[in-house]
Write an enzyme that holds these catalytic residues in place. Structure first.
Site, PDB file in Angstrom:
ATOM      1  N   LEU A   1      -0.128   8.129  -4.978  1.00 25.33           N
ATOM      2  CA  LEU A   1       0.743   7.127  -4.341  1.00 25.33           C
ATOM      3  C   LEU A   1       0.349   5.706  -4.751  1.00 25.33           C
ATOM      4  O   LEU A   1      -0.808   5.423  -5.062  1.00 25.33           O
ATOM      5  CB  LEU A   1       0.704   7.252  -2.820  1.00 25.33           C
ATOM      6  N   ARG A   2       1.372   4.846  -4.761  1.00 23.72           N
ATOM      7  CA  ARG A   2       1.134   3.421  -5.035  1.00 23.72           C
ATOM      8  C   ARG A   2       1.268   2.659  -3.724  1.00 23.72           C
ATOM      9  O   ARG A   2       2.259   2.842  -3.011  1.00 23.72           O
ATOM     10  CB  ARG A   2       2.188   2.878  -6.011  1.00 23.72           C
ATOM     11  N   GLU A   3       0.276   1.806  -3.400  1.00 27.42           N
ATOM     12  CA  GLU A   3       0.433   0.964  -2.205  1.00 27.42           C
ATOM     13  C   GLU A   3       1.694   0.127  -2.397  1.00 27.42           C
ATOM     14  O   GLU A   3       1.990  -0.328  -3.492  1.00 27.42           O
ATOM     15  CB  GLU A   3      -0.800   0.075  -2.014  1.00 27.42           C
TER      16      GLU A   3
ATOM     17  N   LEU B   1       2.503  -3.548 -18.933  1.00 26.37           N
ATOM     18  CA  LEU B   1       2.198  -4.417 -20.074  1.00 26.37           C
ATOM     19  C   LEU B   1       2.407  -5.883 -19.710  1.00 26.37           C
ATOM     20  O   LEU B   1       2.719  -6.686 -20.582  1.00 26.37           O
ATOM     21  CB  LEU B   1       3.079  -4.058 -21.276  1.00 26.37           C
TER      22      LEU B   1
ATOM     23  N   GLY C   1      -1.693 -11.168 -17.587  1.00 21.61           N
ATOM     24  CA  GLY C   1      -1.920 -12.037 -16.429  1.00 21.61           C
ATOM     25  C   GLY C   1      -3.367 -11.966 -16.010  1.00 21.61           C
ATOM     26  O   GLY C   1      -4.256 -11.690 -16.823  1.00 21.61           O
TER      27      GLY C   1
ATOM     28  N   CYS D   1      -8.597   1.041  -6.189  1.00 22.58           N
ATOM     29  CA  CYS D   1      -8.604   2.238  -7.039  1.00 22.58           C
ATOM     30  C   CYS D   1      -9.000   1.954  -8.485  1.00 22.58           C
ATOM     31  O   CYS D   1     -10.066   2.389  -8.918  1.00 22.58           O
ATOM     32  CB  CYS D   1      -7.234   2.916  -6.990  1.00 22.58           C
TER      33      CYS D   1
HETATM   34  N1  NAD Z   1      -5.146   3.446  -1.460  1.00 19.28           N
HETATM   35  C1  NAD Z   1      -4.486   4.023  -2.451  1.00 19.28           C
HETATM   36  O1  NAD Z   1      -3.480   3.506  -2.957  1.00 19.28           O
HETATM   37  C2  NAD Z   1      -4.935   5.363  -2.978  1.00 19.28           C
HETATM   38  C3  NAD Z   1      -4.078   6.072  -3.849  1.00 19.28           C
HETATM   39  C4  NAD Z   1      -4.517   7.307  -4.354  1.00 19.28           C
HETATM   40  C5  NAD Z   1      -5.775   7.776  -4.051  1.00 19.28           C
HETATM   41  N2  NAD Z   1      -6.583   7.037  -3.242  1.00 19.28           N
HETATM   42  C6  NAD Z   1      -7.912   7.578  -2.922  1.00 19.28           C
HETATM   43  O2  NAD Z   1      -7.871   8.023  -1.579  1.00 19.28           O
HETATM   44  C7  NAD Z   1      -9.143   7.875  -0.961  1.00 19.28           C
HETATM   45  C8  NAD Z   1      -8.991   7.042   0.298  1.00 19.28           C
HETATM   46  O3  NAD Z   1      -8.559   5.764  -0.082  1.00 19.28           O
HETATM   47  P1  NAD Z   1      -7.972   4.719   0.976  1.00 19.28           P
HETATM   48  O4  NAD Z   1      -7.441   3.572   0.186  1.00 19.28           O
HETATM   49  O5  NAD Z   1      -7.069   5.409   1.930  1.00 19.28           O
HETATM   50  O6  NAD Z   1      -9.338   4.296   1.724  1.00 19.28           O
HETATM   51  P2  NAD Z   1      -9.510   3.582   3.143  1.00 19.28           P
HETATM   52  O7  NAD Z   1     -10.814   2.919   3.087  1.00 19.28           O
HETATM   53  O8  NAD Z   1      -8.275   2.791   3.460  1.00 19.28           O
HETATM   54  O9  NAD Z   1      -9.559   4.784   4.178  1.00 19.28           O
HETATM   55  C9  NAD Z   1     -10.615   5.675   4.286  1.00 19.28           C
HETATM   56  C10 NAD Z   1     -10.706   6.099   5.748  1.00 19.28           C
HETATM   57  O10 NAD Z   1     -11.631   7.185   5.872  1.00 19.28           O
HETATM   58  C11 NAD Z   1     -12.298   7.006   7.101  1.00 19.28           C
HETATM   59  N3  NAD Z   1     -13.494   7.847   7.125  1.00 19.28           N
HETATM   60  C12 NAD Z   1     -14.677   7.665   6.481  1.00 19.28           C
HETATM   61  N4  NAD Z   1     -15.532   8.680   6.750  1.00 19.28           N
HETATM   62  C13 NAD Z   1     -14.878   9.528   7.580  1.00 19.28           C
HETATM   63  C14 NAD Z   1     -15.208  10.761   8.200  1.00 19.28           C
HETATM   64  N5  NAD Z   1     -16.407  11.326   8.018  1.00 19.28           N
HETATM   65  N6  NAD Z   1     -14.290  11.351   8.970  1.00 19.28           N
HETATM   66  C15 NAD Z   1     -13.085  10.787   9.184  1.00 19.28           C
HETATM   67  N7  NAD Z   1     -12.711   9.620   8.620  1.00 19.28           N
HETATM   68  C16 NAD Z   1     -13.586   8.999   7.819  1.00 19.28           C
HETATM   69  C17 NAD Z   1     -12.544   5.525   7.192  1.00 19.28           C
HETATM   70  O11 NAD Z   1     -12.840   5.104   8.510  1.00 19.28           O
HETATM   71  C18 NAD Z   1     -11.214   4.995   6.678  1.00 19.28           C
HETATM   72  O12 NAD Z   1     -10.280   4.807   7.729  1.00 19.28           O
HETATM   73  C19 NAD Z   1     -10.045   7.244  -2.029  1.00 19.28           C
HETATM   74  O13 NAD Z   1     -10.732   8.267  -2.704  1.00 19.28           O
HETATM   75  C20 NAD Z   1      -9.051   6.565  -2.956  1.00 19.28           C
HETATM   76  O14 NAD Z   1      -9.573   6.405  -4.252  1.00 19.28           O
HETATM   77  C21 NAD Z   1      -6.194   5.851  -2.678  1.00 19.28           C
END
Ligand code: NAD
Length: 450
Positions: free
Chosen positions: A163-165, A263, A266, A273
């Site tokens: 997913l993309r934020e 591309l 900037g 990520c």
């Molecule tokens: N943000 C994105 O766009 C995105 C997209 C694809 C993949 N990812 C991947 O997804 C994963 C999460 O990313 P995110 O951006 O949501 O991170 P985030 O920091 O927003 O959320 C992580 C959450 O996990 C919780 N947490 C930590 N330890 C825990 C535990 N033991 N039990 C329950 N909850 C716990 C934290 O309190 C936090 O709320 C990462 O590996 C990231 O690389 C993120």
């Protein structure tokens, strides 16, 4: 939306309710499952339980409220509740860059997985969604086997998230592909029933082993980061020899083998990520004795970081090398528009460097001020663009929010003290600004008057 729940999977838990987990939980409820989101952060759980999203993601608050009110979605800090209840548990906790190093901090994933395995008292499938170093799933499968109750059947699948934020709901409900790493067809069938609706729409389904599933995610991010740094490396060249990086990108982007997306030259990439994923990948392959394979990613990273320094250097040049006490308006400090995420944000980095150099930095971001202020509390944050630019001797556009892309010189002419702007996202029209008497600078583009 058609609601279709398989006969076997009814109850789903999502461990970790950050950007990824909260979105996944709400979307699973939208698909018809009963969902419980679990997090260790009680404040997050309180606000999600009240239907409030503790971060900005378009469309997600509405979806959370709809399903919290409708009873399909709940949030808790209590793992035991879901251990006795869910058929499928998604792990969506963070994998940030380890403090003082470049690898991924796996403590959250490891703790969440072992605590979950201990809490589960009915047969279930655990599905990893976090972005992890290759080899993690196999290691966690062993950890689960050692930790689980002996009478419970538990297995692990890996299902990376793309997913993309800013588009998280859309990307989760209508993904462009689903990648599933499993060790047996039963687990794959379980996930086929979870994602039945996407499969009905012929969403590509890539069924593979753990390692490939883990690597697909980091390979995708490494490719995107490389593409951005590729064009930014050429921007370094056009800045020296002359030329226009945007025209160059348009021209090569017409080649369908290359494509125009990612591309845009900037100030470079950032966020929670891309930067940490390319660093973690290099670290992981080095552990495997393959550091040469991903060495190019170090250069990708360096090119990216140089763009931030270049933007700061341009600010110094524009202000005759004297920034002390000068008001600089920095527009946009989230790593991208439509998000409030300031993790490893180029705009915030530029703002902090100028602040540390003595400039009177005034930040305005439509969503990111709050998060940035937690990180850099001494910088000034403004609630409106108007306040930030009033009296500024230099304006720097660092994140391409629509509100900034549509700015005209007339919007700012009589607010700033001096008409100087650096467009670090190459989204404004140089002619309009120069014709209105502005000193106008972009990255990788010669000014038409140079
Ligand atoms: N943000 C994105 O766009 C995105 C997209 C694809 C993949 N990812 C991947 O997804 C994963 C999460 O990313 P995110 O951006 O949501 O991170 P985030 O920091 O927003 O959320 C992580 C959450 O996990 C919780 N947490 C930590 N330890 C825990 C535990 N033991 N039990 C329950 N909850 C716990 C934290 O309190 C936090 O709320 C990462 O590996 C990231 O690389 C993120």
């Amino acid at each position: 939306m058609m609601v279709r729940v398989s006969a076997t999977v009814e109850n789903v838990s999502v461990i970790g309710t950050g950007y990824l987990g909260a979105t996944h939980a709400a979307c699973m409820a939208e698909l018809g499952f009963n969902v419980v989101g679990v997090d260790i952060d009680p404040e997050k759980i309180t606000s999600l339980s009240a239907g409030d999203l503790p971060f900005h993601e378009p469309g997600l608050p509405e979806l959370i409220r709809k399903h919290v009110t409708g009873g399909k979605l709940r949030f808790t800090t209590n793992l035991d509740e879901v251990g006795a209840w869910a058929d499928v548990h998604f792990i969506a906790v963070g994998t940030p860059q380890v403090r003082g190093g470049t690898g991924a901090d796996m403590t959250y994933v490891d703790t969440a997985t072992t605590d979950l395995a201990r809490a589960i008292t009915k047969d279930a499938l655990i599905v990893g969604k976090s972005t992890v170093p290759v080899g993690t799933a196999a290691r966690l499968a062993d950890l689960i086997a050692e930790t689980k109750h002996p009478e419970v059947n538990l297995s692990l699948a890996w299902n990376p998230e793309f997913l993309r934020e800013g588009f998280a709901v859309e990307d989760t409900l209508t993904p462009d592909r689903l990648v599933i790493g499993t060790t047996n067809t039963h687990d794959e069938d379980t996930l086929r029933s979870v994602y039945a609706e996407a499969l009905d729409r012929d969403t590509p389904w890539i069924s593979t082993d753990y390692q490939t599933a883990e690597l697909v995610k980091v390979a995708a991010n490494a490719f995107l980061a490389t593409k951005i740094s590729f064009i930014n490396a050429f921007a370094e060249v056009t800045e020296t020899v002359g030329g226009d990086i945007t025209t160059l990108a348009d021209a090569i982007g017409h080649d369908t083998r290359i494509g125009r997306k990612f591309l845009n030259a900037g100030v470079g990439f950032g966020g929670g990520c891309l930067p940490k994923d390319i660093r973690a990948l290099q670290t992981r392959v080095a552990e495997l004795g393959l550091d040469h394979s991903m060495r190019f990613l170090d250069e990708v990273d360096q090119i990216n970081l140089r763009r931030r320094k270049k933007t700061v250097a341009l600010a110094f040049d524009t202000l005759d090398q004297d920034v002390i006490g000068k008001k600089i308006a920095v527009l946009g400090i989230t790593f991208k528009p439509l998000s409030d995420d300031v993790r490893d944000s180029p705009g915030l980095d530029v703002a902090a460097r100028l602040f540390n150099a003595g400039a009177d930095v005034a930040i305005y971001d439509p969503q990111g001020n709050h998060n940035a202020a937690k990180r850099y509390p001494r910088i000034t944050y403004n609630d409106t663009l108007n306040e930030a630019v009033t009296g500024a001797e230099l304006v720097i556009l660092t994140t391409e929010w629509d509100e900034f892309k549509t700015l005209t010189p007339e919007d700012l002419n009589h607010k700033v003290t001096t008409r100087r702007i650096i467009d670090a996202r190459n989204v404004l029209n140089p002619h309009h600004w120069e014709n209105a008497g502005w000193t106008f600078t972009q990255l990788g583009r010669q000014s038409p008057h140079d």
